[in-house]
Design an enzyme around this catalytic site. Structure first.
Site: not given
Ligand code: B16
Ligand code: MG
Length: 217
Positions: A46, A9, A11, A170, A116, A49, A118
């Site tokens: 996780g 993962d 974030d 996490d 994400s 958005r 991003n």
């Molecule tokens: P984005 P992961 C997740 O990343 C985040 O934990 C979660 O809080 C967020 O809303 C999601 O990505 C979408 O992110 O807005 O940047 O597309 O923990 O799966 O790496």
């Molecule tokens: Mg995470």
């Protein structure tokens, strides 16, 4: 050795961007007069958005059109990107860098499985754009965690079966995704006490202990 790869993962595991997610959501919620704190944020880890936005808006006294929701999601993302802009390779901890290098030297394939959109930007900011063997992220899936799609996609990209890959997570939604996909899971941070996991990590470098047949610490 059972595992031939590790799927991380992003974030909250590779880097601490979860704090930036929290600050960006908090500023949006404050502007809309919606109560939001770190405990509520922990349920968004996780989660995609738009699904995160839906969960936050449930606490509002008013309703929002789909167009308004899209604008709000864009507002949050713009704020989040401004925070990400400050990141540099110095935001990748020595512990994470060293552990990743040791896993790589042990011959394991290393991939990212993140909800994400991003992800490419974050990997570029912390200097890992070209490091991983595969990156599955929010840009290439239709269902976010707790659906297993992103981890299955990562395994497919490195041509391995789920049973040959260890997922590091996490967030509870991520652990559910891993288990539904048939992966073993190592947990840390917010999910470190999740009983469904095979491995419980107090620190990122404890991951090396899952590969004691391959790596002597
Ligand atoms: P984005 P992961 C997740 O990343 C985040 O934990 C979660 O809080 C967020 O809303 C999601 O990505 C979408 O992110 O807005 O940047 O597309 O923990 O799966 O790496
Ligand atoms: Mg995470």
């Amino acid at each position: 050795m059972k595992y031939k790869a590790v799927i991380f993962d992003l974030d909250g595991v590779i880097c601490s961007t979860d704090e930036y997610h929290y600050l960006a959501w908090k500023s949006l919620a404050d502007r809309l007069d919606i109560p939001f704190d770190r405990e509520e944020y922990s349920h968004l880890l996780g989660v995609s958005r738009l699904e995160s936005l839906e969960l936050i808006l449930k606490k509002s006294s008013r309703t929002f059109t789909e167009a308004e929701k899209a604008t709000l999601a864009e507002e949050k993302n713009a704020q989040y990107r401004r925070l990400l802009d400050q990141m540099s390779p110095a935001d990748l901890s020595e512990e994470v860098r060293d552990t990743l290098n040791r896993l790589r030297r042990a011959g394991l394939k290393l991939a990212i499985g993140s909800s994400s959109q991003n992800t490419p930007f974050i990997l570029e900011r912390i200097g890992l754009s070209h490091f991983f063997d595969a990156v599955a992220d929010g840009n290439c899936i239709t269902h976010s965690k707790p659906d297993p799609e992103v981890f299955l996609k990562a395994a497919e990209m490195i041509r391995l079966q789920p049973g040959e890959c260890l997922v590091v997570e996490d967030a509870r939604a991520g652990v559910t995704a891993a288990i539904r996909g048939g992966f073993d899971c190592a947990v840390m941070g917010d999910a470190r006490e999740d009983e469904r996991a095979t491995w419980h990590l107090n620190t990122f470098s404890e991951l090396l202990g899952c590969f004691s047949e391959l790596i002597t610490t």
